[in-house]
Write a protein that holds these residues in place. Structure first.
Motif, PDB file in Angstrom:
ATOM      1  N   GLN A 130       1.095  -1.282   0.237  1.00 23.79           N
ATOM      2  CA  GLN A 130       0.112   0.206  -0.256  1.00 23.79           C
ATOM      3  C   GLN A 130       0.837   1.412   0.203  1.00 23.79           C
ATOM      4  O   GLN A 130       0.206   2.523  -0.130  1.00 23.79           O
ATOM      5  CB  GLN A 130      -0.841  -0.220   0.869  1.00 23.79           C
ATOM      6  CG  GLN A 130      -0.520  -0.038   2.132  1.00 23.79           C
ATOM      7  CD  GLN A 130      -1.394   0.072   3.561  1.00 23.79           C
ATOM      8  OE1 GLN A 130      -3.024  -0.012   3.239  1.00 23.79           O
ATOM      9  NE2 GLN A 130      -0.695  -0.236   4.736  1.00 23.79           N
ATOM     10  N   PHE A 131       1.945   0.759  -0.031  1.00 26.17           N
ATOM     11  CA  PHE A 131       3.046   2.791   0.253  1.00 26.17           C
ATOM     12  C   PHE A 131       3.709   2.525  -1.387  1.00 26.17           C
ATOM     13  O   PHE A 131       4.627   3.138  -1.546  1.00 26.17           O
ATOM     14  CB  PHE A 131       3.565   2.420   1.250  1.00 26.17           C
ATOM     15  CG  PHE A 131       3.094   1.537   2.758  1.00 26.17           C
ATOM     16  CD1 PHE A 131       2.726   3.224   3.101  1.00 26.17           C
ATOM     17  CD2 PHE A 131       3.913   0.636   3.176  1.00 26.17           C
ATOM     18  CE1 PHE A 131       1.701   2.606   3.940  1.00 26.17           C
ATOM     19  CE2 PHE A 131       2.983   0.420   4.713  1.00 26.17           C
ATOM     20  CZ  PHE A 131       2.439   1.888   5.606  1.00 26.17           C
ATOM     21  N   MET A 132       3.399   1.755  -1.772  1.00 24.59           N
ATOM     22  CA  MET A 132       4.553   2.335  -3.731  1.00 24.59           C
ATOM     23  C   MET A 132       3.890   3.347  -3.471  1.00 24.59           C
ATOM     24  O   MET A 132       5.176   4.003  -4.548  1.00 24.59           O
ATOM     25  CB  MET A 132       3.155   1.146  -4.620  1.00 24.59           C
ATOM     26  CG  MET A 132       3.203  -0.296  -4.612  1.00 24.59           C
ATOM     27  SD  MET A 132       5.375  -0.553  -4.671  1.00 24.59           S
ATOM     28  CE  MET A 132       4.249  -2.290  -5.733  1.00 24.59           C
ATOM     29  N   GLN A 133       3.673   4.352  -3.918  1.00 20.57           N
ATOM     30  CA  GLN A 133       3.339   5.552  -3.844  1.00 20.57           C
ATOM     31  C   GLN A 133       4.485   6.671  -3.297  1.00 20.57           C
ATOM     32  O   GLN A 133       4.925   7.257  -3.818  1.00 20.57           O
ATOM     33  CB  GLN A 133       1.864   6.533  -4.086  1.00 20.57           C
ATOM     34  CG  GLN A 133       0.969   5.926  -5.067  1.00 20.57           C
ATOM     35  CD  GLN A 133       1.293   5.565  -6.237  1.00 20.57           C
ATOM     36  OE1 GLN A 133       1.954   6.804  -7.421  1.00 20.57           O
ATOM     37  NE2 GLN A 133       1.645   4.533  -7.032  1.00 20.57           N
ATOM     38  N   THR A 134       4.292   6.380  -2.034  1.00 20.96           N
ATOM     39  CA  THR A 134       5.078   6.848  -1.642  1.00 20.96           C
ATOM     40  C   THR A 134       5.708   6.449  -0.343  1.00 20.96           C
ATOM     41  O   THR A 134       5.617   6.258   1.213  1.00 20.96           O
ATOM     42  CB  THR A 134       4.806   7.851  -0.037  1.00 20.96           C
ATOM     43  OG1 THR A 134       3.539   7.801   0.272  1.00 20.96           O
ATOM     44  CG2 THR A 134       3.594   9.402  -0.964  1.00 20.96           C
ATOM     45  N   ILE A 135       7.083   5.948  -0.679  1.00 15.33           N
ATOM     46  CA  ILE A 135       7.747   5.323  -0.304  1.00 15.33           C
ATOM     47  C   ILE A 135       9.317   5.303   0.886  1.00 15.33           C
ATOM     48  O   ILE A 135       9.518   5.591   0.763  1.00 15.33           O
ATOM     49  CB  ILE A 135       8.895   3.943  -1.939  1.00 15.33           C
ATOM     50  CG1 ILE A 135       7.595   3.718  -2.454  1.00 15.33           C
ATOM     51  CG2 ILE A 135       9.433   2.816  -0.294  1.00 15.33           C
ATOM     52  CD1 ILE A 135       8.524   3.267  -3.520  1.00 15.33           C
TER      53      ILE A 135
END
Length: 171
Positions: free
Chosen positions: A96-101
């Motif tokens: 779920q953190f693929m956009q803001t890693i």
């Protein structure tokens, strides 16, 4: 496709073993390649796929400068859930953190990979360890950690044995 007349042994990261009782699949080599990719060969294994009582948030910690390795590892772990259903939930959690890693998210992925090192934990007998904790609300009501009676041919078989033992305890 062309039939080369040889029995199938390795295809798309899946090891195929055939004997008189049937076919078993595992991804042991795939896991070893993943461990090598992350440089975790010399690190110790862990007993749980994610750290206990740690909440990963989207806006907490430093941003990862190059998210490519995180995305590659999460994709590899997602593919690995074919034979390792025990990591399905945690892989979904970190994906779920693929956009803001963040750096902490990469640490969580490395923790999952260290957990994968623990398959067939006993080097002498090659038997895996079944373990669980059952809670009623916040209260621990039952727990167990025990070496399995039989050697499993795959990590999937090992996990099904563990699920059966936990289910029997619940009943």
């Amino acid at each position: 496709m062309k039939d080369l007349g040889l029995p199938l042994t390795y295809f798309l990261g899946l090891e195929v073993h055939t004997d008189s009782t049937g076919i078993s699949l595992n991804q042991h080599k795939y896991i070893q390649d993943l461990i090598t990719l992350t440089g975790l060969q010399d690190s110790s294994s862990v007993g749980t796929p994610l750290e206990v009582n740690v909440k990963y948030r989207r806006e907490e910690g430093e941003l990862l400068p190059d998210p490519t390795i995180f995305r590659r590892l999460v994709g590899s772990l997602n593919y690995l859930t074919i034979t390792r259903p025990d990591i399905s939930f945690v892989v979904q959690q970190v994906s779920q953190f693929m956009q803001t890693i963040r750096h902490l998210h990469l640490v969580a992925v490395c923790h999952i990979i260290r957990y994968l090192q623990d398959w067939a934990g006993c080097l002498d007998t090659r038997r895996s360890v079944t373990g669980w904790c059952m809670f009623l609300g916040n209260s621990l009501i039952s727990w167990k950690s025990k070496k399995q009676v039989r050697v499993s041919k795959s990590s999937t078989e090992c996990e099904y044995r563990a699920m059966y033992a936990a289910y029997s305890e619940i009943i």
